[in-house]
Every structure is written in structure tokens, then in C-alpha cells.
Motif scaffolding. Structure first.
Motif, PDB file in Angstrom:
ATOM      1  N   ALA A  54      45.743  25.724  -5.202  1.00 12.41           N
ATOM      2  CA  ALA A  54      44.317  25.540  -5.091  1.00 12.41           C
ATOM      3  C   ALA A  54      43.898  26.275  -3.796  1.00 12.41           C
ATOM      4  O   ALA A  54      44.658  26.486  -3.014  1.00 12.41           O
ATOM      5  CB  ALA A  54      44.123  23.957  -4.960  1.00 12.41           C
ATOM      6  N   TYR A  56      40.720  25.739  -0.976  1.00  7.44           N
ATOM      7  CA  TYR A  56      39.713  24.554  -0.839  1.00  7.44           C
ATOM      8  C   TYR A  56      38.748  25.426   0.224  1.00  7.44           C
ATOM      9  O   TYR A  56      39.063  26.486   1.095  1.00  7.44           O
ATOM     10  CB  TYR A  56      40.237  23.411  -0.271  1.00  7.44           C
ATOM     11  CG  TYR A  56      40.841  23.434   1.085  1.00  7.44           C
ATOM     12  CD1 TYR A  56      41.994  23.845   1.272  1.00  7.44           C
ATOM     13  CD2 TYR A  56      40.209  23.202   2.379  1.00  7.44           C
ATOM     14  CE1 TYR A  56      42.963  23.779   2.464  1.00  7.44           C
ATOM     15  CE2 TYR A  56      41.006  23.390   3.507  1.00  7.44           C
ATOM     16  CZ  TYR A  56      42.274  23.489   3.818  1.00  7.44           C
ATOM     17  OH  TYR A  56      42.695  23.721   4.850  1.00  7.44           O
ATOM     18  N   HIS A  57      37.319  24.948   0.317  1.00 10.09           N
ATOM     19  CA  HIS A  57      36.573  25.220   1.418  1.00 10.09           C
ATOM     20  C   HIS A  57      35.436  24.508   1.294  1.00 10.09           C
ATOM     21  O   HIS A  57      35.192  23.689   0.509  1.00 10.09           O
ATOM     22  CB  HIS A  57      36.095  26.903   1.277  1.00 10.09           C
ATOM     23  CG  HIS A  57      35.197  27.184   0.327  1.00 10.09           C
ATOM     24  ND1 HIS A  57      35.502  27.166  -0.832  1.00 10.09           N
ATOM     25  CD2 HIS A  57      33.677  27.183   0.199  1.00 10.09           C
ATOM     26  CE1 HIS A  57      34.420  27.448  -1.927  1.00 10.09           C
ATOM     27  NE2 HIS A  57      33.397  27.328  -1.218  1.00 10.09           N
ATOM     28  N   SER A  58      34.658  24.336   2.569  1.00 10.60           N
ATOM     29  CA  SER A  58      33.591  23.547   2.480  1.00 10.60           C
ATOM     30  C   SER A  58      32.252  23.904   2.437  1.00 10.60           C
ATOM     31  O   SER A  58      31.946  25.362   2.608  1.00 10.60           O
ATOM     32  CB  SER A  58      33.660  22.631   3.825  1.00 10.60           C
ATOM     33  OG  SER A  58      33.514  23.755   5.031  1.00 10.60           O
ATOM     34  N   HIS A  80      42.898  26.247  -8.889  1.00 12.37           N
ATOM     35  CA  HIS A  80      42.020  25.283  -8.707  1.00 12.37           C
ATOM     36  C   HIS A  80      41.088  25.705  -7.264  1.00 12.37           C
ATOM     37  O   HIS A  80      41.404  25.679  -6.390  1.00 12.37           O
ATOM     38  CB  HIS A  80      42.330  23.983  -8.547  1.00 12.37           C
ATOM     39  CG  HIS A  80      43.366  23.600  -9.794  1.00 12.37           C
ATOM     40  ND1 HIS A  80      43.078  23.026 -10.875  1.00 12.37           N
ATOM     41  CD2 HIS A  80      44.822  23.894  -9.788  1.00 12.37           C
ATOM     42  CE1 HIS A  80      44.075  22.912 -11.499  1.00 12.37           C
ATOM     43  NE2 HIS A  80      45.168  23.232 -11.094  1.00 12.37           N
ATOM     44  N   TYR A  81      39.638  25.653  -7.563  1.00 10.53           N
ATOM     45  CA  TYR A  81      38.943  25.792  -6.368  1.00 10.53           C
ATOM     46  C   TYR A  81      38.338  24.740  -5.915  1.00 10.53           C
ATOM     47  O   TYR A  81      37.496  23.972  -6.791  1.00 10.53           O
ATOM     48  CB  TYR A  81      37.747  26.940  -6.605  1.00 10.53           C
ATOM     49  CG  TYR A  81      38.299  28.311  -6.960  1.00 10.53           C
ATOM     50  CD1 TYR A  81      38.556  29.008  -5.524  1.00 10.53           C
ATOM     51  CD2 TYR A  81      38.713  28.946  -7.939  1.00 10.53           C
ATOM     52  CE1 TYR A  81      38.850  30.519  -5.636  1.00 10.53           C
ATOM     53  CE2 TYR A  81      39.107  29.994  -8.125  1.00 10.53           C
ATOM     54  CZ  TYR A  81      39.408  30.757  -7.161  1.00 10.53           C
ATOM     55  OH  TYR A  81      39.735  32.013  -7.031  1.00 10.53           O
ATOM     56  N   VAL A  82      38.829  23.892  -4.887  1.00 12.99           N
ATOM     57  CA  VAL A  82      38.276  22.780  -4.463  1.00 12.99           C
ATOM     58  C   VAL A  82      37.094  22.853  -3.353  1.00 12.99           C
ATOM     59  O   VAL A  82      37.372  23.617  -2.450  1.00 12.99           O
ATOM     60  CB  VAL A  82      39.462  21.911  -3.780  1.00 12.99           C
ATOM     61  CG1 VAL A  82      39.100  20.570  -3.166  1.00 12.99           C
ATOM     62  CG2 VAL A  82      40.423  21.717  -4.623  1.00 12.99           C
ATOM     63  N   ILE A  83      36.008  22.251  -3.655  1.00 10.19           N
ATOM     64  CA  ILE A  83      34.946  22.331  -2.654  1.00 10.19           C
ATOM     65  C   ILE A  83      34.453  20.964  -2.168  1.00 10.19           C
ATOM     66  O   ILE A  83      34.308  19.922  -3.072  1.00 10.19           O
ATOM     67  CB  ILE A  83      33.743  23.074  -3.524  1.00 10.19           C
ATOM     68  CG1 ILE A  83      33.916  24.515  -3.861  1.00 10.19           C
ATOM     69  CG2 ILE A  83      32.547  23.135  -2.490  1.00 10.19           C
ATOM     70  CD1 ILE A  83      32.941  25.089  -4.794  1.00 10.19           C
ATOM     71  N   ILE A  84      34.561  20.960  -0.781  1.00 10.57           N
ATOM     72  CA  ILE A  84      34.081  19.818  -0.131  1.00 10.57           C
ATOM     73  C   ILE A  84      32.519  20.009   0.290  1.00 10.57           C
ATOM     74  O   ILE A  84      32.360  20.890   1.165  1.00 10.57           O
ATOM     75  CB  ILE A  84      34.948  19.505   0.998  1.00 10.57           C
ATOM     76  CG1 ILE A  84      36.285  19.160   0.583  1.00 10.57           C
ATOM     77  CG2 ILE A  84      34.768  18.316   1.916  1.00 10.57           C
ATOM     78  CD1 ILE A  84      37.444  20.525   0.897  1.00 10.57           C
ATOM     79  N   VAL A  93      33.849  15.608  -3.075  1.00 16.53           N
ATOM     80  CA  VAL A  93      35.131  16.638  -3.143  1.00 16.53           C
ATOM     81  C   VAL A  93      35.087  16.957  -4.853  1.00 16.53           C
ATOM     82  O   VAL A  93      35.129  15.765  -5.487  1.00 16.53           O
ATOM     83  CB  VAL A  93      36.312  16.279  -2.722  1.00 16.53           C
ATOM     84  CG1 VAL A  93      37.434  17.152  -2.869  1.00 16.53           C
ATOM     85  CG2 VAL A  93      36.405  15.813  -1.153  1.00 16.53           C
ATOM     86  N   ALA A  95      36.552  19.932  -7.977  1.00 21.94           N
ATOM     87  CA  ALA A  95      37.526  20.981  -8.024  1.00 21.94           C
ATOM     88  C   ALA A  95      37.073  21.627  -9.561  1.00 21.94           C
ATOM     89  O   ALA A  95      36.550  20.916 -10.468  1.00 21.94           O
ATOM     90  CB  ALA A  95      38.983  20.560  -8.398  1.00 21.94           C
TER      91      ALA A  95
END
Ligand SMILES: [Zn+2]
Length: 112
Positions: A54, A56-58, A80-84, A93, A95
Motif C-alpha cells: 500500500a 498512503y498519504h493525507s 492499495h492507495y490509502v488516503i487519510i 481513512v 483504501a
């Protein structure tokens, strides 16, 4: 299951290394990982026999959903691109997989 996290810094929008990506200059609307740090992480993963699961970024001021720039710069269809999102008091959060400009949301399971 994730076993390690590599924290990769962002490059400034005017860095010559990313000139051809045409990212928005405002940091609130884009992120571009430092390619040197990214390469170092890939080498370490290869050495350890682990895989990229994955990224991730915010989103400090927008919902946890891929922006047009996120979609344009999504180079890994199996990741998986996880965005917070930090736009509201409680962080959100989510994905996604981004394949051929198509966004598909995925469930996140938090293990104890
Ligand atoms: Zn984004």
C-alpha cells in the motif's frame, strides 16, 4: 498484512526531477514521493523479500477520496492507495485500487 512502513518524503513541486509530471504547485493538492527515497525502499523490500502492499498519504483539507492528480499519478495497479482525510475533527481513512484511471474502493480491516 503490512509488516513495515517506509516513510518517504515529498519533493517540492518545482523540483526538476518531477517537471514532466506537471503536478499542481500547491502542496495541499498533490504529493510526489522523493524518487531516491522510493528507490531505497524498493531495494530494501527486495533484499527482505517483502512486497509493496500500500501507499498512503493525507488530504489535509479534502475528503479521503483520490484526487484527479492521485488518479493520474497512480502507477501501481496492484497496490492499495490509502488516503487519510484530516478535513474533519475525526480523521477518515479509506483504501482504493486505481487501475487504468478507474477507482475501486476496498475494505480496510484493522487487526489487533
Ligand atoms: Zn491525494
Amino acid at each position: 498484512m503490512a509488516s513495515e512502513i517506509y516513510k518517504i518524503g515529498n519533493l517540492p513541486a518545482d523540483d526538476p526531477a518531477i517537471a514532466d509530471l506537471k503536478v499542481p504547485p500547491d502542496r495541499r493538492f498533490r504529493y510526489v514521493m522523493d524518487p531516491k527515497e522510493q528507490l531505497k525502499a524498493f531495494k530494501e523490500m527486495r533484499k527482505k523479500g517483502t512486497e509493496l502492499l500500500a501507499i498512503y498519504h493525507s488530504h489535509p483539507h479534502s475528503p479521503a477520496y483520490p484526487s484527479p492528480t492521485d488518479v493520474r499519478l497512480a502507477f501501481y495497479p496492484d497496490v492499495h492507495y490509502v488516503i487519510i482525510s484530516l478535513e474533519k475533527e475525526a480523521p477518515a481513512v479509506r483504501a482504493f485500487r486505481i487501475n487504468d484511471q478507474k477507482i475501486t474502493e476496498e475494505a480496510i480491516e484493522v487487526l489487533p
